[in-house]
Design an enzyme around this catalytic site. Sequence first.
Site, PDB file in Angstrom:
ATOM      1  N   GLU A   1      82.199  53.980  48.974  1.00 10.06           N
ATOM      2  CA  GLU A   1      82.642  54.985  48.022  1.00 10.06           C
ATOM      3  C   GLU A   1      82.306  54.423  46.638  1.00 10.06           C
ATOM      4  O   GLU A   1      82.658  53.276  46.342  1.00 10.06           O
ATOM      5  CB  GLU A   1      84.152  55.230  48.117  1.00 10.06           C
ATOM      6  CG  GLU A   1      84.578  56.371  47.205  1.00 10.06           C
ATOM      7  CD  GLU A   1      86.085  56.519  47.027  1.00 10.06           C
ATOM      8  OE1 GLU A   1      86.831  55.633  47.473  1.00 10.06           O
ATOM      9  OE2 GLU A   1      86.489  57.533  46.423  1.00 10.06           O
TER      10      GLU A   1
ATOM     11  N   LYS B   1      89.814  46.852  46.448  1.00  8.53           N
ATOM     12  CA  LYS B   1      89.173  47.362  45.236  1.00  8.53           C
ATOM     13  C   LYS B   1      90.222  47.739  44.196  1.00  8.53           C
ATOM     14  O   LYS B   1      90.007  47.604  43.000  1.00  8.53           O
ATOM     15  CB  LYS B   1      88.308  48.584  45.573  1.00  8.53           C
ATOM     16  CG  LYS B   1      86.880  48.208  45.913  1.00  8.53           C
ATOM     17  CD  LYS B   1      85.961  49.416  45.844  1.00  8.53           C
ATOM     18  CE  LYS B   1      85.786  50.031  47.203  1.00  8.53           C
ATOM     19  NZ  LYS B   1      84.869  51.181  47.202  1.00  8.53           N
TER      20      LYS B   1
ATOM     21  N   ARG C   1      88.085  43.494  58.905  1.00  8.78           N
ATOM     22  CA  ARG C   1      87.548  43.228  57.582  1.00  8.78           C
ATOM     23  C   ARG C   1      87.717  41.754  57.226  1.00  8.78           C
ATOM     24  O   ARG C   1      88.517  41.033  57.819  1.00  8.78           O
ATOM     25  CB  ARG C   1      88.247  44.100  56.549  1.00  8.78           C
ATOM     26  CG  ARG C   1      89.701  43.678  56.330  1.00  8.78           C
ATOM     27  CD  ARG C   1      90.426  44.612  55.373  1.00  8.78           C
ATOM     28  NE  ARG C   1      89.567  45.002  54.281  1.00  8.78           N
ATOM     29  CZ  ARG C   1      89.595  46.217  53.706  1.00  8.78           C
ATOM     30  NH1 ARG C   1      90.434  47.123  54.137  1.00  8.78           N
ATOM     31  NH2 ARG C   1      88.806  46.492  52.714  1.00  8.78           N
TER      32      ARG C   1
END
Length: 550
Positions: A33, A267, A257
């Site tokens: 994104e 983020k 992850r």
Amino acid sequence: MSEEKSLNFIEEIIENDLKSGKYQTLVTRFPPEPNGYLHIGHAKAICLNFGLTKKYGGYTNLRFDDTNPVTEKTEYVNSQQEDIKWLGFEWKNELHASDYFDELYGFALRLIDKGLAYVDESTSEELAKQKGTPTTVGTNSPFRDRSPGENRDLFERMRAGEFADGSMTLRAKIDMASPNMIMRDPIIYRIKREHHHRTGDKWCIYPMYDFAHGQSDSIENITHSICTLEYVPHRELYDWFIEKLEIFPSKQYEFARLNLTYTVMSKRKLLQLVNENLVDGWDDPRMPTISGFRRRGYTPESILEFCDRIGIAKRENLIELSLLEFCIREDLNKSANRVMAVLDPIKLTINNYPEGQTEVMTGENNPEAEDKGGTREIPFSGSLWIEREDFMEEPAKKWFRLAPGAMVRLKHAYIVKCEDFVKDANGHITEVICSYLPESKSGNDTSGVNVKGTIHWVSAAHAQIAEVRLYDRLFSVPSPDAEEGDFKDYLNPASLEVVETAYIEPALAGAAPGSRFQFIRKGYFAVDKNSTPEKLIFNRTVTLKDSWKK
RNA sequence: UUUCCUAUGGUGCAAGGGUAACACGUCAGAUUCUGGCUCUGAAGAUCGUGGUUCGAAUCCAUGUAGGAAAACCA
């Protein structure tokens, strides 16, 4: 016959799919994104997705998952592209979820016509109430049983801009009693009058992630849609849409992850550090972003190697920073030229060296390189800078460096013996006075003297000046996320120490931004992007391993 | 209290019924004109309990622990 390397679980799936003939060509995608800079966790996903098609054939698309115009920006698109390229990967097609907005809208109409979606006028509070909880079933919305015709009319008018933001949503009609809360009639479209970085003001309704991602995969014939563990509960919905829409059956697979010690990876948190000026932007060398590592002096190869070593699995993990450091040292050890730089100087005066005399020493650039990396000239004189920590007035046991009466080798030059030292009024050592052994010159040492220690130095009259930024871990605790309270309370106050005046050897004058060196005995350093020949700036990438402890 | 995922040295990650491998880290030694690199060696693990089996990290049952799942974010 090379040694058999064990496969990770995704490679196993792929090999089976290829073997069974389920797919002829592997197609993956990397779907960031564009709402922030890519970090080392993304690097793991990039290496996985691109690495798989490199290994098994096929190709990988880059697709920007841009369905929420509020947070997405072209700046991020550009930085993300740059970072992927820097890592050395090439995407086949550059795509955007927003490329599919028309098609997605059509998918929504299809669902409506099949009686599988409805326009809901519940407020977000009502909606939350209808959802139920993990342990109690949800309740149906009062708008759930509208006819397909009415839903189509309403949805078309939503698109036409007849209704206010937030006043309506389109929901999939699935099962409010599902044990999987994602399946409790999820919202698939919302009204949001927001300028989109690519489609401008064309749309006032935007699809949600769940109604965009899987369909985009399907449109692109993605065979293996690889994502992280938090999407596991979404897989059921992913499959549901594909089934009901009767489109290409992409399959989703989830891996754990990356988490790294002494940093944060979300983020949101990284953005916070940037916005609150706790770091110098997204590419601050302390940031775990790809651009941060780049500025810090990491090589793409070292990051690829790291991603290869950490493996792919489904369990939560916390990788030790020391592994990343190992990877960059391993790479730089082979490639970085050695130079001498004194970061915390004290004067060393050679009392028997002819006054005003200068010599040019020759130093090999890299003992690890096959050709030793060539040589360079290093001016020498009777007045030098050496590292403060290389002298001890009262030496510790097993101390190999300078101390009263002790001898050391000056790297690439002579053996010196400490004859005396000078202290200032505060008791700080300001100068070490030595004699040298003229017959001990590097290359033709006939002195017969063996010394245990070798130290680095820079000739005072020839020294260049540089700013050196000593970076350390961003946080002082291994897992800031796991600590109580605000993660920012655990920032390492010593994560950056600026040395305004370091003395470096003249060979370093004019070093280009991005170039990397080993400062002998101190670590690896890279020239900062803002460095100029007039004002050199070096960033410490990583220290050398240091097995000396007192 | 529901559903899903996971469980192997300090940290990762293998072994797919047959000697628990490898890497980072740690410790010790050798070497060294970088206390780097290199080399040698050492310590250190199958979540618990039952079962199946000649044999279980692996299969079954059960328990425990950790993570995830509630957004008009992705």
